[in-house]
Scaffold this motif. Structure first.
Motif, PDB file in Angstrom:
ATOM      1  N   ALA A 121      -6.849   1.133   0.200  1.00 17.72           N
ATOM      2  CA  ALA A 121      -6.855   1.847   1.558  1.00 17.72           C
ATOM      3  C   ALA A 121      -5.425   0.423   2.055  1.00 17.72           C
ATOM      4  O   ALA A 121      -4.662   1.441   2.928  1.00 17.72           O
ATOM      5  N   ALA A 122      -5.700  -0.041   2.009  1.00 16.12           N
ATOM      6  CA  ALA A 122      -4.341  -1.205   1.939  1.00 16.12           C
ATOM      7  C   ALA A 122      -2.699  -0.866   1.441  1.00 16.12           C
ATOM      8  O   ALA A 122      -1.679  -0.720   1.921  1.00 16.12           O
ATOM      9  N   VAL A 123      -3.136  -0.316   0.310  1.00 18.02           N
ATOM     10  CA  VAL A 123      -1.788   0.326  -0.265  1.00 18.02           C
ATOM     11  C   VAL A 123      -1.462   1.098  -0.261  1.00 18.02           C
ATOM     12  O   VAL A 123      -0.262   1.451   0.247  1.00 18.02           O
ATOM     13  N   LEU A 124      -2.973   2.572  -0.402  1.00 20.76           N
ATOM     14  CA  LEU A 124      -1.768   3.839  -0.207  1.00 20.76           C
ATOM     15  C   LEU A 124      -2.609   4.651   0.973  1.00 20.76           C
ATOM     16  O   LEU A 124      -3.692   4.137   1.431  1.00 20.76           O
ATOM     17  N   ARG A 125      -2.113   6.044   1.836  1.00 20.34           N
ATOM     18  CA  ARG A 125      -3.337   6.686   2.306  1.00 20.34           C
ATOM     19  C   ARG A 125      -3.356   7.928   2.188  1.00 20.34           C
ATOM     20  O   ARG A 125      -1.763   8.076   1.230  1.00 20.34           O
ATOM     21  N   PRO A 126      -3.737   8.952   2.672  1.00 22.00           N
ATOM     22  CA  PRO A 126      -3.823  10.859   2.456  1.00 22.00           C
ATOM     23  C   PRO A 126      -1.704  11.140   2.657  1.00 22.00           C
ATOM     24  O   PRO A 126      -1.823  10.281   3.921  1.00 22.00           O
ATOM     25  N   ALA A 127      -1.669  11.877   2.423  1.00 21.77           N
ATOM     26  CA  ALA A 127      -0.481  12.128   2.711  1.00 21.77           C
ATOM     27  C   ALA A 127      -0.892  13.818   2.629  1.00 21.77           C
ATOM     28  O   ALA A 127      -0.800  14.487   1.571  1.00 21.77           O
ATOM     29  N   GLY A 128      -1.056  14.611   3.548  1.00 19.78           N
ATOM     30  CA  GLY A 128      -0.984  15.970   3.701  1.00 19.78           C
ATOM     31  C   GLY A 128      -2.508  16.452   2.951  1.00 19.78           C
ATOM     32  O   GLY A 128      -3.522  15.073   3.501  1.00 19.78           O
ATOM     33  N   GLU A 129      -3.399  17.523   3.223  1.00 17.72           N
ATOM     34  CA  GLU A 129      -4.224  17.619   3.233  1.00 17.72           C
ATOM     35  C   GLU A 129      -5.030  18.433   1.921  1.00 17.72           C
ATOM     36  O   GLU A 129      -3.940  17.949   0.983  1.00 17.72           O
ATOM     37  N   GLY A 130      -5.891  17.716   2.068  1.00 13.34           N
ATOM     38  CA  GLY A 130      -6.664  18.808   0.262  1.00 13.34           C
ATOM     39  C   GLY A 130      -5.957  17.238  -0.650  1.00 13.34           C
ATOM     40  O   GLY A 130      -7.255  17.478  -1.739  1.00 13.34           O
ATOM     41  N   GLY A 131      -6.824  15.881  -0.258  1.00 15.66           N
ATOM     42  CA  GLY A 131      -6.745  15.084  -1.052  1.00 15.66           C
ATOM     43  C   GLY A 131      -6.035  14.880  -2.740  1.00 15.66           C
ATOM     44  O   GLY A 131      -6.496  13.484  -3.330  1.00 15.66           O
ATOM     45  N   GLU A 132      -4.817  15.694  -2.692  1.00 11.39           N
ATOM     46  CA  GLU A 132      -4.263  15.088  -3.640  1.00 11.39           C
ATOM     47  C   GLU A 132      -2.751  14.583  -3.916  1.00 11.39           C
ATOM     48  O   GLU A 132      -1.782  14.168  -5.027  1.00 11.39           O
ATOM     49  N   ARG A 133      -2.326  14.751  -2.389  1.00 11.84           N
ATOM     50  CA  ARG A 133      -0.995  13.395  -2.428  1.00 11.84           C
ATOM     51  C   ARG A 133      -1.513  12.311  -1.595  1.00 11.84           C
ATOM     52  O   ARG A 133      -1.984  12.472  -0.907  1.00 11.84           O
ATOM     53  N   PHE A 134      -0.706  10.943  -1.657  1.00 11.03           N
ATOM     54  CA  PHE A 134      -1.236  10.134  -1.523  1.00 11.03           C
ATOM     55  C   PHE A 134       0.724   9.407  -0.867  1.00 11.03           C
ATOM     56  O   PHE A 134       1.161   9.571  -1.840  1.00 11.03           O
ATOM     57  N   ALA A 135       0.936   8.187  -0.388  1.00 16.06           N
ATOM     58  CA  ALA A 135       2.067   8.046  -0.248  1.00 16.06           C
ATOM     59  C   ALA A 135       1.250   6.181   0.752  1.00 16.06           C
ATOM     60  O   ALA A 135       0.441   5.758   0.685  1.00 16.06           O
ATOM     61  N   PHE A 136       3.173   5.468  -0.224  1.00 21.99           N
ATOM     62  CA  PHE A 136       2.197   4.524   0.454  1.00 21.99           C
ATOM     63  C   PHE A 136       2.182   3.771   1.538  1.00 21.99           C
ATOM     64  O   PHE A 136       2.987   4.922   2.613  1.00 21.99           O
ATOM     65  N   ALA A 137       1.718   3.266   1.792  1.00 19.07           N
ATOM     66  CA  ALA A 137       1.165   2.663   3.424  1.00 19.07           C
ATOM     67  C   ALA A 137       2.277   1.722   4.521  1.00 19.07           C
ATOM     68  O   ALA A 137       1.839   2.186   5.426  1.00 19.07           O
ATOM     69  N   HIS A 138       2.621   1.386   3.459  1.00 19.55           N
ATOM     70  CA  HIS A 138       4.530   0.550   4.602  1.00 19.55           C
ATOM     71  C   HIS A 138       5.491   1.018   3.131  1.00 19.55           C
ATOM     72  O   HIS A 138       5.525   0.830   2.131  1.00 19.55           O
ATOM     73  N   ALA A 139       6.371   1.264   4.263  1.00 21.92           N
ATOM     74  CA  ALA A 139       7.500   0.886   3.244  1.00 21.92           C
ATOM     75  C   ALA A 139       8.521   0.318   2.646  1.00 21.92           C
ATOM     76  O   ALA A 139       8.678   0.533   1.501  1.00 21.92           O
ATOM     77  N   LEU A 140       7.804  -0.799   2.404  1.00 15.62           N
ATOM     78  CA  LEU A 140       8.260  -2.347   2.566  1.00 15.62           C
ATOM     79  C   LEU A 140       7.660  -2.360   1.272  1.00 15.62           C
ATOM     80  O   LEU A 140       7.955  -2.827  -0.201  1.00 15.62           O
ATOM     81  N   LEU A 141       6.111  -2.106   1.015  1.00 13.36           N
ATOM     82  CA  LEU A 141       5.436  -1.658  -0.365  1.00 13.36           C
ATOM     83  C   LEU A 141       6.144  -1.106  -1.814  1.00 13.36           C
ATOM     84  O   LEU A 141       6.541  -1.322  -2.436  1.00 13.36           O
ATOM     85  N   VAL A 142       7.170   0.171  -0.997  1.00 11.06           N
ATOM     86  CA  VAL A 142       7.706   0.783  -2.435  1.00 11.06           C
ATOM     87  C   VAL A 142       9.300  -0.053  -2.299  1.00 11.06           C
ATOM     88  O   VAL A 142       8.937   0.113  -3.557  1.00 11.06           O
ATOM     89  N   ASP A 143       9.853  -0.638  -1.713  1.00 11.46           N
ATOM     90  CA  ASP A 143      10.579  -1.274  -2.135  1.00 11.46           C
ATOM     91  C   ASP A 143      10.797  -2.268  -3.188  1.00 11.46           C
ATOM     92  O   ASP A 143      11.377  -3.059  -3.724  1.00 11.46           O
ATOM     93  N   VAL A 144       9.753  -3.448  -3.018  1.00 11.92           N
ATOM     94  CA  VAL A 144       8.743  -4.159  -3.433  1.00 11.92           C
ATOM     95  C   VAL A 144       8.332  -3.858  -4.544  1.00 11.92           C
ATOM     96  O   VAL A 144       9.930  -4.311  -5.935  1.00 11.92           O
ATOM     97  N   LEU A 145       7.738  -2.447  -5.025  1.00 12.24           N
ATOM     98  CA  LEU A 145       7.448  -2.040  -6.253  1.00 12.24           C
ATOM     99  C   LEU A 145       8.539  -1.510  -7.293  1.00 12.24           C
ATOM    100  O   LEU A 145       9.227  -1.906  -8.315  1.00 12.24           O
TER     101      LEU A 145
END
Length: 75
Positions: A4-28
């Protein structure tokens, strides 16, 4: 939890997720093996093309990040 701290739902249907914070994307991106990251983008592009063929922009972006310019151009 951690998910829950890393991913969040993106859109409806529960098939898409996004990182909770842009800095997480950068680090990864900085920590990931470039070849593995390109392969993951290639797999994501093919999966999207199969399951959501109307998501042309997303598909093209993943193909581009996979280093598959010809495939990206198709979308």
């Amino acid at each position: 939890g951690i998910a829950a701290a890393v991913l969040r739902p993106a859109g409806e249907g529960g098939e898409r997720f996004a990182f909770a914070h842009a800095l997480l994307v950068d680090v990864l991106r900085r920590a990931a093996n470039p070849l593995r990251l390109r392969r993951a983008h290639g797999r994501a592009a093919r999966l999207l093309a199969e399951r959501r063929p109307g998501a042309a922009g997303e598909i093209a972006l993943h193909f581009e990040r996979a280093g598959e310019a010809a495939e990206a151009f198709r979308y």
